[in-house]
Design an enzyme around this catalytic site. Structure first.
Site, PDB file in Angstrom:
ATOM      1  N   LYS A  97       0.808  -1.218   0.000  1.00 49.29           N
ATOM      2  CA  LYS A  97       0.000   0.000   0.000  1.00 49.29           C
ATOM      3  C   LYS A  97       0.841   1.268   0.000  1.00 49.29           C
ATOM      4  O   LYS A  97       0.309   2.354  -0.203  1.00 49.29           O
ATOM      5  CB  LYS A  97      -0.968  -0.027   1.172  1.00 49.29           C
ATOM      6  CG  LYS A  97      -2.046  -1.090   0.967  1.00 49.29           C
ATOM      7  CD  LYS A  97      -3.129  -1.018   2.018  1.00 49.29           C
ATOM      8  CE  LYS A  97      -4.247  -1.985   1.722  1.00 49.29           C
ATOM      9  NZ  LYS A  97      -3.888  -3.371   2.094  1.00 49.29           N
TER      10      LYS A  97
HETATM   11  C1  PLP Z   1      -4.699  -4.417   1.789  1.00 46.00           C
HETATM   12  C2  PLP Z   1      -3.990  -5.690   1.649  1.00 46.00           C
HETATM   13  C3  PLP Z   1      -4.470  -6.690   0.780  1.00 46.00           C
HETATM   14  C4  PLP Z   1      -5.762  -6.546   0.031  1.00 46.00           C
HETATM   15  O1  PLP Z   1      -5.681  -5.598  -1.005  1.00 46.00           O
HETATM   16  P1  PLP Z   1      -7.021  -5.022  -1.667  1.00 46.00           P
HETATM   17  O2  PLP Z   1      -6.570  -4.032  -2.665  1.00 46.00           O
HETATM   18  O3  PLP Z   1      -7.819  -4.411  -0.543  1.00 46.00           O
HETATM   19  O4  PLP Z   1      -7.744  -6.187  -2.256  1.00 46.00           O
HETATM   20  C5  PLP Z   1      -3.710  -7.826   0.634  1.00 46.00           C
HETATM   21  N1  PLP Z   1      -2.553  -8.009   1.317  1.00 46.00           N
HETATM   22  C6  PLP Z   1      -2.083  -7.091   2.168  1.00 46.00           C
HETATM   23  C7  PLP Z   1      -0.820  -7.373   2.894  1.00 46.00           C
HETATM   24  C8  PLP Z   1      -2.771  -5.893   2.361  1.00 46.00           C
HETATM   25  O5  PLP Z   1      -2.288  -4.982   3.199  1.00 46.00           O
END
Ligand code: PLP
Length: 431
Positions: free
Chosen positions: A107
């Site tokens: 993210k």
């Molecule tokens: C947020 C997150 C996800 C999921 O991603 P989305 O875009 O919400 O589907 C998967 N793995 C990790 C480690 C995350 O932080």
């Protein structure tokens, strides 16, 4: 580029307005009016281009003239200034490691891009912008880090009490300055619901300029396409890959599908879910039924009502048959996730985190049906973020990268709140 609301009751807006608003006034998510197409020369040249140049080429059509070229180039270069290696794990499966950014989860890219865009847009504004964000674990830290010290921006993070890992909680609660963490006595869906409700509160939005940094915000959602381009830079020539995406809110997967719609050659996508599988269920059955969130060991994917799923439906004009040609859904249990972490560590010497392990297991299953195919999973977080899950499975400690040691010495600061809108509203309203 103009963006329309998926509820179709609000006017179209440009990138600047969509970024500042987060969500359309009618409560809908913004969606780009057209899908830009990558040129054949661009795709051919991918392996030779710098990540910063790729990021600029991909993002420029979405940003349009709302950010001048030199500024956007700087934002893009800063957003992707760490590695995104595609690491071979088996003969058929690679791991695209998206955890080399400052908070060790994928993210960081969306948060870095969005915070810099918002920082640019808020120059010259007299009123501070409040970024309101719900987190299931990793978003909060990435957003907090991205916005730390950005003038004119206040960040308020809602996280579910007891449902994020200790390291994740430290990343949310120790920064101080313009960052406040609210510890909500509920689950992630409660946090997400509270954020949505705040945006619909006209009196409150008159008093505070609010924006969302969840993946519903186009400035966070769209740059996630870049992972798939960086992977294709490293993909050895051959058939297009099968790509498995550990999915919670489906923002990351939807960004990959968007890159594919722009011409990126991906053979097939896999939506890899834990027990929270409303999206995978839709892919199997054609019916989408949100569920209550269930706690699992891949906690960042504990989302019962994935907010970005509607964007996937829009991208495919709600045609289930077309979607399921390109995208398969898998549900992976905690037991299979744990067994995968242990087995791949023992047999391949590769340590998966619980989210990557969900995708690995789903991809392995898919490839059993297509033995000639190959692919990669998105390794969305560093395993050290989940020591309480991973260490007992492998029977040894995982080293915390030196860059994170300082966290352990910081005091946690957070405001506990019940999962009721009135409580959040009272806290947000100026005294
Ligand atoms: C947020 C997150 C996800 C999921 O991603 P989305 O875009 O919400 O589907 C998967 N793995 C990790 C480690 C995350 O932080």
């Amino acid at each position: 580029m103009q963006y329309y609301s998926l509820n179709r009751q609000s006017p179209t807006v440009d990138f600047r307005a969509a970024t500042i608003a987060g969500q359309a006034p009618d409560g809908g998510l913004y969606f780009p009016e057209t899908i830009p197409q990558f040129s054949a020369e661009f795709l051919k040249a991918l392996p030779l281009l710098s990540r910063a140049d790729i990021a600029y080429t991909v993002m420029q059509p979405y940003v349009g003239d709302t950010i001048p070229e030199a500024e956007l180039r700087r934002i893009c270069a800063e957003t992707v200034n760490f590695e995104f290696p595609l690491v071979p794990v088996t003969e058929q499966i690679g791991a695209l490691e998206l955890f080399h950014g400052p908070t060790l989860a994928f993210k960081d890219v969306g948060a870095r891009f969005m915070s810099r865009c918002l920082g640019y847009f808020s120059q010259g504004e007299t009123k501070a912008v409040t970024v309101l964000v719900a987190t299931s674990g990793d978003t909060g830290g990435a957003v907090a880090h991205g916005f730390l010290g950005v003038p004119g921006v206040e960040v308020v993070i809602l996280y579910p009490s007891g449902k994020v890992s200790p390291l994740q909680e430290l990343q949310l609660t120790t920064l101080g300055q313009n960052i406040t963490a609210l510890e909500i006595a509920g689950n992630f869906d409660d946090c997400q619901r509270l954020v949505k409700q705040t945006f619909l509160d006209e009196e409150l939005t008159r008093q505070r300029t609010l924006t969302s940094a969840n993946s519903i915000n186009v400035a966070r959602w769209l740059p996630q396409q870049l992972y798939y381009l960086f992977a294709m830079q490293q993909w050895q020539p051959g058939a297009p890959p099968v790509v498995a995406v550990p999915s919670g809110n489906f923002g990351n997967l939807c960004a990959g599908l968007l890159a594919h719609a722009s011409g990126l050659p991906v053979g097939h996508f896999i939506a890899a879910c834990n027990a929270n599988d409303a999206g995978a269920d839709y892919l199997r059955s054609g019916t989408f039924t949100p569920k209550a969130a269930i706690a699992t060991i891949s906690n960042a994917m504990d989302v019962g009502h994935p907010s970005n799923f509607i964007r996937i439906l829009e991208l495919f004009k709600h045609e289930h048959a077309t979607i399921s040609q390109l995208l398969s859904g898998y549900t992976v249990s905690d037991a299979d996730t744990s067994a995968t972490i242990r087995r791949i560590d023992a047999e391949r010497g590769y340590l998966l985190d619980p989210h990557g392990a969900v995708a690995f297991f789903a991809l392995e299953n898919y490839l059993q049906e297509y033995p000639a195919a190959a692919g990669f999973l998105l390794a969305t977080a560093h395993p050290v973020k989940f020591p309480e899950v991973v260490e007992p499975l492998i029977g040894r400690k995982i080293e915390l990268p030196a860059a994170l040691h300082y966290l352990l010495e910081q005091p946690k600061q957070r405001v506990p709140l019940p999962p009721h809108y009135e409580a959040l509203r009272n806290w947000l309203l100026p005294q």
